[in-house]
Design a protein around this motif. Structure first.
Motif, PDB file in Angstrom:
ATOM      1  N   ASP A 132       1.074  -1.080  -0.166  1.00 23.86           N
ATOM      2  CA  ASP A 132      -0.260   0.172  -0.308  1.00 23.86           C
ATOM      3  C   ASP A 132       0.735   0.581  -0.371  1.00 23.86           C
ATOM      4  OD1 ASP A 132      -2.678  -1.271  -0.634  1.00 23.86           O
ATOM      5  OD2 ASP A 132      -2.642  -1.471   2.013  1.00 23.86           O
ATOM      6  N   PHE A 133       2.192   0.724   0.517  1.00 22.00           N
ATOM      7  CA  PHE A 133       2.772   2.106   0.594  1.00 22.00           C
ATOM      8  C   PHE A 133       3.225   2.473  -0.782  1.00 22.00           C
ATOM      9  CE2 PHE A 133       6.932   4.219   0.905  1.00 22.00           C
ATOM     10  CZ  PHE A 133       6.786   5.455   1.537  1.00 22.00           C
ATOM     11  N   SER A 134       3.737   1.291  -1.543  1.00 20.61           N
ATOM     12  CA  SER A 134       4.318   1.714  -2.543  1.00 20.61           C
ATOM     13  C   SER A 134       3.817   2.036  -4.067  1.00 20.61           C
ATOM     14  CB  SER A 134       5.005   0.378  -3.050  1.00 20.61           C
ATOM     15  OG  SER A 134       5.632  -0.061  -2.621  1.00 20.61           O
ATOM     16  N   GLU A 135       1.945   1.593  -3.856  1.00 14.70           N
ATOM     17  CA  GLU A 135       1.185   1.777  -4.568  1.00 14.70           C
ATOM     18  C   GLU A 135       1.075   3.294  -4.946  1.00 14.70           C
ATOM     19  OE1 GLU A 135      -2.408   2.440  -6.461  1.00 14.70           O
ATOM     20  OE2 GLU A 135      -2.537   2.519  -4.642  1.00 14.70           O
ATOM     21  N   GLY A 136       0.903   4.407  -3.734  1.00 14.29           N
ATOM     22  CA  GLY A 136       0.672   5.182  -3.790  1.00 14.29           C
ATOM     23  C   GLY A 136       1.668   6.012  -4.010  1.00 14.29           C
ATOM     24  N   TYR A 137       2.919   5.965  -3.615  1.00 13.73           N
ATOM     25  CA  TYR A 137       4.124   6.717  -3.877  1.00 13.73           C
ATOM     26  C   TYR A 137       4.559   6.854  -4.838  1.00 13.73           C
ATOM     27  CZ  TYR A 137       8.477   8.475  -0.905  1.00 13.73           C
ATOM     28  OH  TYR A 137       9.593   8.556  -0.891  1.00 13.73           O
ATOM     29  N   ASP A 138       4.561   6.179  -5.995  1.00  9.94           N
ATOM     30  CA  ASP A 138       4.792   6.258  -7.513  1.00  9.94           C
ATOM     31  C   ASP A 138       3.947   7.047  -7.821  1.00  9.94           C
ATOM     32  OD1 ASP A 138       3.355   5.047  -7.315  1.00  9.94           O
ATOM     33  OD2 ASP A 138       3.330   3.290  -9.023  1.00  9.94           O
ATOM     34  N   ALA A 155      10.876   2.179  -1.854  1.00 10.59           N
ATOM     35  CA  ALA A 155       9.637   1.552  -1.849  1.00 10.59           C
ATOM     36  C   ALA A 155       9.997   0.561  -3.216  1.00 10.59           C
ATOM     37  CB  ALA A 155       8.899   2.592  -2.138  1.00 10.59           C
ATOM     38  N   VAL A 156       9.022  -0.644  -3.005  1.00 13.57           N
ATOM     39  CA  VAL A 156       9.656  -1.986  -4.154  1.00 13.57           C
ATOM     40  C   VAL A 156       8.070  -1.418  -5.121  1.00 13.57           C
ATOM     41  CG1 VAL A 156      10.001  -4.023  -3.976  1.00 13.57           C
ATOM     42  CG2 VAL A 156      10.524  -2.705  -1.926  1.00 13.57           C
ATOM     43  N   TYR A 157       9.112  -1.996  -6.057  1.00 22.80           N
ATOM     44  CA  TYR A 157       7.857  -2.378  -7.211  1.00 22.80           C
ATOM     45  C   TYR A 157       8.121  -3.195  -7.629  1.00 22.80           C
ATOM     46  CZ  TYR A 157       6.708   1.860  -6.226  1.00 22.80           C
ATOM     47  OH  TYR A 157       6.176   3.422  -5.372  1.00 22.80           O
ATOM     48  N   SER A 158       7.433  -3.968  -8.567  1.00 18.92           N
ATOM     49  CA  SER A 158       7.127  -5.475  -9.773  1.00 18.92           C
ATOM     50  C   SER A 158       6.761  -5.442 -10.592  1.00 18.92           C
ATOM     51  CB  SER A 158       6.834  -6.224  -8.515  1.00 18.92           C
ATOM     52  OG  SER A 158       6.743  -7.435  -9.513  1.00 18.92           O
ATOM     53  N   ILE A 173      11.499   2.525  -5.741  1.00 19.10           N
ATOM     54  CA  ILE A 173      11.655   4.133  -6.164  1.00 19.10           C
ATOM     55  C   ILE A 173      12.635   4.931  -4.336  1.00 19.10           C
ATOM     56  CG2 ILE A 173      10.806   6.817  -5.930  1.00 19.10           C
ATOM     57  CD1 ILE A 173       8.594   4.770  -7.481  1.00 19.10           C
ATOM     58  N   VAL A 174      13.646   5.783  -4.488  1.00 16.99           N
ATOM     59  CA  VAL A 174      13.380   5.919  -3.142  1.00 16.99           C
ATOM     60  C   VAL A 174      13.037   6.331  -2.188  1.00 16.99           C
ATOM     61  CG1 VAL A 174      16.458   7.246  -2.341  1.00 16.99           C
ATOM     62  CG2 VAL A 174      16.222   5.736  -4.047  1.00 16.99           C
ATOM     63  N   ALA A 175      12.879   6.107  -0.831  1.00 15.43           N
ATOM     64  CA  ALA A 175      12.349   6.588  -0.041  1.00 15.43           C
ATOM     65  C   ALA A 175      13.918   7.665   1.401  1.00 15.43           C
ATOM     66  CB  ALA A 175      11.071   5.895   0.666  1.00 15.43           C
ATOM     67  N   GLU A 231      21.983  20.665  -6.401  1.00 11.89           N
ATOM     68  CA  GLU A 231      22.508  19.747  -6.349  1.00 11.89           C
ATOM     69  C   GLU A 231      21.436  18.947  -5.191  1.00 11.89           C
ATOM     70  OE1 GLU A 231      25.303  17.760  -6.607  1.00 11.89           O
ATOM     71  OE2 GLU A 231      26.067  20.007  -7.637  1.00 11.89           O
ATOM     72  N   ARG A 232      20.924  19.628  -5.093  1.00 11.81           N
ATOM     73  CA  ARG A 232      19.346  19.003  -4.143  1.00 11.81           C
ATOM     74  C   ARG A 232      18.711  18.595  -5.306  1.00 11.81           C
ATOM     75  NH1 ARG A 232      16.671  17.628   0.750  1.00 11.81           N
ATOM     76  NH2 ARG A 232      14.819  17.461   0.000  1.00 11.81           N
ATOM     77  N   TYR A 233      18.761  19.188  -6.354  1.00  7.50           N
ATOM     78  CA  TYR A 233      16.985  18.863  -7.601  1.00  7.50           C
ATOM     79  C   TYR A 233      17.831  17.686  -8.346  1.00  7.50           C
ATOM     80  CZ  TYR A 233      15.708  19.094 -12.319  1.00  7.50           C
ATOM     81  OH  TYR A 233      14.506  18.796 -13.539  1.00  7.50           O
ATOM     82  N   LEU A 234      19.399  17.649  -8.665  1.00 10.53           N
ATOM     83  CA  LEU A 234      20.111  16.802  -9.267  1.00 10.53           C
ATOM     84  C   LEU A 234      20.196  15.529  -8.428  1.00 10.53           C
ATOM     85  CD1 LEU A 234      22.624  18.556 -10.747  1.00 10.53           C
ATOM     86  CD2 LEU A 234      21.029  17.586 -12.174  1.00 10.53           C
ATOM     87  N   THR A 235      19.958  15.461  -7.216  1.00  4.83           N
ATOM     88  CA  THR A 235      19.875  14.146  -6.691  1.00  4.83           C
ATOM     89  C   THR A 235      19.337  13.375  -5.903  1.00  4.83           C
ATOM     90  OG1 THR A 235      22.408  15.647  -5.484  1.00  4.83           O
ATOM     91  CG2 THR A 235      20.816  13.952  -4.537  1.00  4.83           C
ATOM     92  N   MET A 236      17.602  14.475  -6.393  1.00  9.71           N
ATOM     93  CA  MET A 236      16.753  13.951  -6.236  1.00  9.71           C
ATOM     94  C   MET A 236      15.659  13.821  -7.173  1.00  9.71           C
ATOM     95  SD  MET A 236      16.959  13.741  -2.385  1.00  9.71           S
ATOM     96  CE  MET A 236      15.689  13.735  -1.684  1.00  9.71           C
ATOM     97  N   TRP A 237      16.282  13.798  -8.573  1.00 11.95           N
ATOM     98  CA  TRP A 237      15.640  14.322  -9.022  1.00 11.95           C
ATOM     99  C   TRP A 237      14.412  12.967  -9.299  1.00 11.95           C
ATOM    100  CZ3 TRP A 237      15.585  11.948 -14.755  1.00 11.95           C
ATOM    101  CH2 TRP A 237      14.817  12.678 -15.364  1.00 11.95           C
ATOM    102  N   LEU A 238      13.344  12.923  -9.440  1.00 15.16           N
ATOM    103  CA  LEU A 238      12.030  11.935  -9.562  1.00 15.16           C
ATOM    104  C   LEU A 238      12.189  10.883  -8.769  1.00 15.16           C
ATOM    105  CD1 LEU A 238      12.455  10.755 -12.948  1.00 15.16           C
ATOM    106  CD2 LEU A 238      10.431  12.285 -12.183  1.00 15.16           C
TER     107      LEU A 238
END
Length: 346
Positions: free
Chosen positions: A27-33, A196-199, A272-274, A339-346
């Protein structure tokens, strides 16, 4: 034959705990993306290049209450499933609740969900109660993350412990408590990542950002800082579909925006990195900048760049400066913004 309705009490079994915690993760992953997909189009991370009605609205900065309902539901579901699952786990006879890695992971998802809540909404409501400031979500997350640390330590799960400390650092930033934010961030090594895990297994489990940029062409890196950065292969990779035979469409789904396809998420199962150690160094860098400690700021920024195998800044900035949005600016705030923009992009 249909066995009929599953009774609630029949779920209270030791064998069911793994499924409960898997559901929290799901449920965490389902909404996080989905939230990341929305934020990318609403901000300067990506250009809306698609034909969805909300993409058209978002590219004009038009985000209405009705637009937020699905994201609100996703966060509330992830939070409630984790919190109520923990209530159930404590009541299951024979389940070794104390110092269990499943207990630790459940508390982590509760804390991450409330952190996500506070970072996303200006007002918070729990269980049909009164509206509260976003700090209520952050303050709710802190003891949950402490529980994750306690049980994770007992279970020997260093990954959960470090993820919880990283989430605490994020929460303290949300509360404006920089002393505690830095204290928690320092515990997390630079190379640490919790996702957050995806498949590709089913639609619900797939990474929506991949589907909306590779399967469809709903957003593009066109005219963003990621394009100005030239598609840095590590942090902001993208493919110019006007030039690549690997793409099937040179324009976005709107038929006019060049499709610069993100390559951070390269298949339906990309996680996706949390929480990341790189973000922790950026938190330390921001704290130093707020104190006008340009040497420490310089060291933290360079540690992030070195982690990604990038060239470092030779000298500290000469001034703290201010946020200007200048891509080539060399003051402290302009460097951090970039640097924050580039590191945290998407």
């Amino acid at each position: 034959t249909n066995p009929g309705v599953i009774l609630d009490e029949d779920l209270n079994t030791v064998r069911g705990v793994l499924a409960l915690v898997t559901g929290m993760s799901s449920d965490f992953s389902e909404g996080y993306d989905g939230a990341a997909f929305a934020v990318a189009r609403l901000t300067d991370e990506m250009a809306g290049s698609g034909s969805y009605n909300d993409t058209g609205d978002f590219r004009r900065g038009d985000f209405r209450s009705d637009d937020s309902n699905g994201y609100w539901n996703d966060i509330q579901r992830a939070r409630w499933v984790a919190e109520d699952g923990l209530r159930r786990m404590q009541e299951i006879e024979g389940f070794p609740y104390e110092n269990s890695e499943l207990t630790a992971r459940a508390w982590l998802f509760a804390g991450l969900s409330n952190r996500w809540f506070g970072e996303t909404y200006c007002e918070i409501i729990y269980d049909s109660g009164e509206a509260q400031p976003k700090s209520a979500a952050f303050n709710r997350a802190l003891p949950q993350l402490d529980e994750a640390i306690s049980h994770g330590t007992g279970a020997g799960r260093t990954d959960i412990v470090q993820a919880a400390y990283g989430a605490k650092a994020q929460v303290y930033v949300g509360l404006g408590d920089w002393t505690n934010a830095v204290g928690a961030a320092r515990i997390v090594p630079t190379d640490f990542v919790y996702t957050a895990v995806y498949s590709a297994n089913s639609g619900r489990e797939q990474n929506e950002i991949f589907n909306e940029t590779h399967g469809r062409y709903e957003m593009s890196a066109y005219d963003t800082w990621a394009e100005l950065n030239g598609g840095e292969s590590v942090r902001t990779p993208w493919t110019d579909c006007r030039e690549s035979p690997l793409c099937s469409n040179a324009q976005g789904a709107d038929g006019q925006t060049p499709h610069l396809r993100q390559e951070v998420y390269i298949d339906r199962g990309t996680d996706i990195v949390a929480v990341s150690g790189a973000e922790m160094r950026l938190i330390e860098a921001e704290d130093a900048l707020r104190k006008s400690d340009l040497d420490t700021f310089h060291d933290m920024i360079n540690e992030v760049r070195a982690h990604f195998g990038l060239g470092i800044y030779a000298n500290p900035p000469t001034e703290v400066g201010e946020l200007t949005g200048d891509w080539e600016g060399d003051s402290g705030w302009e460097i951090l913004d970039r640097e924050r923009y580039l590191t945290m992009w998407l």
